[in-house]
Scaffold this active site. Structure first.
Site, short mmCIF file in Angstrom:
data_model
loop_
_atom_site.label_atom_id
_atom_site.label_comp_id
_atom_site.label_asym_id
_atom_site.label_seq_id
_atom_site.Cartn_x
_atom_site.Cartn_y
_atom_site.Cartn_z
N ASN A 163 39.08 50.37 41.88
CA ASN A 163 39.62 51.74 42.00
C ASN A 163 38.74 52.82 41.37
O ASN A 163 38.76 53.96 41.81
CB ASN A 163 41.06 51.81 41.48
CG ASN A 163 41.21 51.39 40.05
OD1 ASN A 163 40.32 50.75 39.48
ND2 ASN A 163 42.31 51.74 39.44
N LYS A 186 30.67 41.21 36.91
CA LYS A 186 31.22 40.80 38.21
C LYS A 186 32.05 41.96 38.76
O LYS A 186 33.19 42.17 38.38
CB LYS A 186 32.09 39.56 38.09
CG LYS A 186 32.33 38.94 39.47
CD LYS A 186 33.67 38.28 39.63
CE LYS A 186 34.80 39.21 39.86
NZ LYS A 186 34.71 40.07 41.06
N PRO A 187 31.44 42.74 39.68
CA PRO A 187 32.20 43.86 40.24
C PRO A 187 33.26 43.37 41.22
O PRO A 187 33.17 42.24 41.71
CB PRO A 187 31.15 44.68 40.99
CG PRO A 187 29.87 43.92 40.94
CD PRO A 187 30.12 42.60 40.29
N GLY A 240 41.89 45.21 35.33
CA GLY A 240 42.50 44.77 36.59
C GLY A 240 43.97 44.49 36.38
O GLY A 240 44.61 45.03 35.46
N GLU A 262 42.20 45.65 29.95
CA GLU A 262 42.82 46.90 30.44
C GLU A 262 43.63 46.51 31.66
O GLU A 262 43.08 46.32 32.74
CB GLU A 262 41.75 47.91 30.82
CG GLU A 262 40.89 48.39 29.67
CD GLU A 262 41.64 49.28 28.68
OE1 GLU A 262 42.81 49.65 28.96
OE2 GLU A 262 41.06 49.58 27.63
N LEU A 263 44.94 46.35 31.50
CA LEU A 263 45.75 45.75 32.56
C LEU A 263 46.64 46.80 33.23
O LEU A 263 46.35 47.98 33.20
CB LEU A 263 46.54 44.59 31.97
CG LEU A 263 45.67 43.57 31.19
CD1 LEU A 263 46.52 42.46 30.59
CD2 LEU A 263 44.58 42.99 32.07
N CYS A 296 45.55 52.87 37.13
CA CYS A 296 46.50 52.24 36.22
C CYS A 296 47.20 53.29 35.37
O CYS A 296 48.27 53.06 34.84
CB CYS A 296 45.81 51.20 35.35
SG CYS A 296 44.35 51.84 34.57
N GLU A 393 54.15 48.38 39.71
CA GLU A 393 53.13 49.41 39.80
C GLU A 393 52.94 49.75 41.29
O GLU A 393 52.66 48.86 42.10
CB GLU A 393 51.84 48.85 39.20
CG GLU A 393 50.87 49.88 38.76
CD GLU A 393 49.68 49.27 38.02
OE1 GLU A 393 49.48 48.05 38.04
OE2 GLU A 393 48.92 50.06 37.43
N SER A 453 42.00 60.87 30.15
CA SER A 453 40.78 60.09 29.96
C SER A 453 39.62 60.95 29.46
O SER A 453 39.37 62.02 29.99
CB SER A 453 40.39 59.43 31.28
OG SER A 453 41.45 58.66 31.76
P1 ADP Z 1 43.67 44.27 42.11
O1 ADP Z 1 44.97 43.60 42.38
O2 ADP Z 1 43.79 45.69 41.73
O3 ADP Z 1 42.60 44.00 43.11
P2 ADP Z 1 42.66 42.21 40.43
O4 ADP Z 1 43.13 41.94 39.05
O5 ADP Z 1 42.99 41.21 41.49
O6 ADP Z 1 43.19 43.66 40.76
O7 ADP Z 1 41.09 42.43 40.47
C1 ADP Z 1 40.34 43.00 39.43
C2 ADP Z 1 39.07 42.23 39.27
O8 ADP Z 1 39.40 40.89 38.91
C3 ADP Z 1 38.20 42.12 40.53
O9 ADP Z 1 36.84 42.16 40.15
C4 ADP Z 1 38.56 40.75 41.06
O10 ADP Z 1 37.53 40.16 41.83
C5 ADP Z 1 38.72 39.99 39.76
N1 ADP Z 1 39.49 38.75 39.85
C6 ADP Z 1 40.49 38.44 40.71
N2 ADP Z 1 40.94 37.19 40.47
C7 ADP Z 1 40.22 36.70 39.43
C8 ADP Z 1 40.22 35.48 38.69
N3 ADP Z 1 41.06 34.48 38.98
N4 ADP Z 1 39.35 35.36 37.67
C9 ADP Z 1 38.52 36.37 37.35
N5 ADP Z 1 38.46 37.54 38.00
C10 ADP Z 1 39.30 37.70 39.03
#
Ligand code: ADP
Length: 490
Positions: A163, A186-187, A240, A262-263, A296, A393, A453
């Site tokens: 986002n 890891k983007p 995420g 940051e959840l 978020c 959310e 922010s």
């Molecule tokens: P959203 O639901 O907003 O896409 P996610 O939490 O799924 O949020 O994604 C945020 C980041 O976490 C992304 O870079 C995604 O690839 C990564 N991600 C998703 N699943 C996993 C996992 N099991 N382990 C590590 N990273 C993950």
């Protein structure tokens, strides 16, 4: 700037498409790639390397090899590299903003704002890099000297969401590099192009080989599990969903990793009878509709005191009806597409649940036909307890309004959530504002402010919204271990 298809093609041709490992761009093991999509059109933008778990470990090898050298690099030198990265990021504002609009969908003006905001973490932490200080003092018994110092935690794994493709990365890379840590990034697979382009700028700024490594992948879980299980990793920083954050926290337990999380959020936006309603509506437009509601920090639940509820709803609706919808590159657009079909379905389901319980649709309320994944900006009123969007959310352009009677009620409703990232409150009563600072349970409070922010402030939540802080004086300590030396008095 006029954006043409040629401008876009030229820019896409400049974006690296490989993995960055030890200062070198290279294909994934096995040569697999995946496609990045423009959510406004559904068109393919680019193919990028689809990294494997082995690629993740290769990136960690590089980060581990570079760790001692980077930690020993003088703080001033690290600061100057970060400062150069800030300058280059600002110089490339047009390109970075356009890439974000193309792969994520946000309006171009907001994407430019994100470059300014995101770059600031590089400048802020370049200034912090040279001020990592400790403590020296006699212990209370007078028997020894206490020397407290800090050192980099070691190789870090940075996982970012789609986002805010640039800012969520600079918020982590800035303090990590300032502290002397090396990283594997890891983007998000939906928006890798901004990170890849930005990583190229970091190399140009003089970041040495192995200090920043980038692994794009569609196998987030596989790549991540391999890196998390490796004892050389010392820290994970994640932005995420709470669901993925919990998986990472469990994995982090095995090697007792430092974690920053940051959840998710479920921000309340509380408007009191004594508020300046026009200002509250201005704030609501920012807190709810900025980034198409995909933040978020987005206001998720509007609680408006009964005396001003109708006025607030009418004024908000009028503003929302005037929002331009379209591809973020087009003039006058402030609502772009949602990131994908799943996001559109989620907004539609939440609106359907609310109306089935009696909520009124004041404007919007449904998906917009493609191409692209658009949802009409929406205002709902008459939200009742039990409605799903009070718990979940939304992550879309849907403002849901409920009313309340007393301050006590407003605060109780606002706090009735497992999350605690941010709360917004509008009041002109200073004493009430002061009480709210204590009574609203969130890591951040926008008191008559729709955006909070800032690189100089500690961003982060409580409860299921996460652990740790990004930005501020606090941010660098997420990447530093504290050590203490006891020196007996002689
Ligand atoms: P959203 O639901 O907003 O896409 P996610 O939490 O799924 O949020 O994604 C945020 C980041 O976490 C992304 O870079 C995604 O690839 C990564 N991600 C998703 N699943 C996993 C996992 N099991 N382990 C590590 N990273 C993950």
């Amino acid at each position: 700037m006029t954006i043409t298809a040629t401008t876009e093609d030229r820019l896409l041709a400049d974006v690296p498409s490989g993995l960055l490992v030890n200062g070198v761009w290279r294909p994934a093991t096995g040569g697999e790639t995946f496609t990045v999509i423009d959510p406004a059109t559904g068109a393919s933008l680019a193919e990028v390397a689809d990294g494997t778990p082995a690629d993740g470990i290769a990136a960690l090898d590089a980060a581990d090899d570079a760790a001692a050298g980077w930690a020993a690099t003088p703080p001033r030198k690290r600061a100057e590299i970060l400062r150069r990265a800030f300058d280059l990021t600002i110089e490339h504002t047009d390109d970075l903003a356009l890439l974000m609009t193309m792969e994520m969908g946000k309006p171009l003006a907001e994407a430019r704002g994100e470059v300014t905001y995101g770059a600031e973490f590089l400048r802020w932490f370049s200034e912090e890099a040279v001020r990592i200080s400790g403590r020296y003092g006699l212990n209370p018994e007078g028997t020894g000297t206490t020397i407290v110092s800090h050192r980099p935690v070691g190789p870090c794994f940075l996982i970012t969401p789609w986002n805010f493709p640039l800012a969520m990365l600079t918020r982590k890379i800035g303090p990590a590099l300032a502290a002397g840590c090396t990283v594997v990034v890891k983007p998000a697979e939906l928006t890798p192009l901004t990170s890849l382009y930005f990583a190229g700028l970091l190399l140009e700024a003089g970041v040495p080989a192995g200090v920043v490594n980038v692994v794009t992948t569609t196998d987030a879980s596989g790549v991540s599990s391999a890196i998390m299980a490796d004892p050389r990793l010392r820290k994970v920083s994640f932005t995420g969903s709470t669901a993925v954050g919990k998986i990472l926290l469990k994995q982090a337990a095995d090697n007792v990793l430092r974690t920053s999380m940051e959840l998710g959020g479920n921000a309340p936006f509380v408007v009191f009878d004594d508020a300046d309603i026009d200002k509250a509506v201005d704030g609501a437009m920012l807190a709810k509709f900025r980034n198409i509601g995909e933040a978020c920090t987005a206001a998720n639940r509007f609680f408006v005191q009964k005396g001003v509820a109708d006025e607030f709803a009418a004024k908000l609706t009028a503003r929302v009806e005037a929002l331009g919808i379209g591809r973020g590159t087009d003039d006058g657009v402030s609502i772009g597409p949602l990131i994908n079909e799943a996001a559109v379905s989620k907004s539609a389901d939440l609106v359907a649940d609310a109306t089935s319980r009696g909520a009124s649709v004041l404007t919007g309320g449904s998906a917009i036909d493609g191409p692209g994944t658009f949802f009409a900006p929406t205002v709902l009123s008459g939200i009742v307890p039990g409605t799903r969007l009070l718990r979940e959310e939304i992550f879309g352009p849907v403002a849901a309004i409920a009313t309340f009677d007393t301050e006590e009620d407003g605060v109780r409703l606002a706090n009735d959530t497992e999350f605690g990232l941010i709360a917004y409150a509008y009041t002109t009563d200073l004493a009430r504002g002061h009480r709210l600072m204590a009574s609203l349970r969130a890591g951040m409070l926008g008191l008559n402010a729709g955006v909070v922010s800032n690189a100089s402030a500690p961003f982060g939540g409580v409860k299921s919204s996460g652990l740790g802080r990004e930005g501020g004086l606090e941010g660098i300590h997420e990447y530093l271990d504290t050590t203490y030396t006891m020196l007996p008095a002689s």
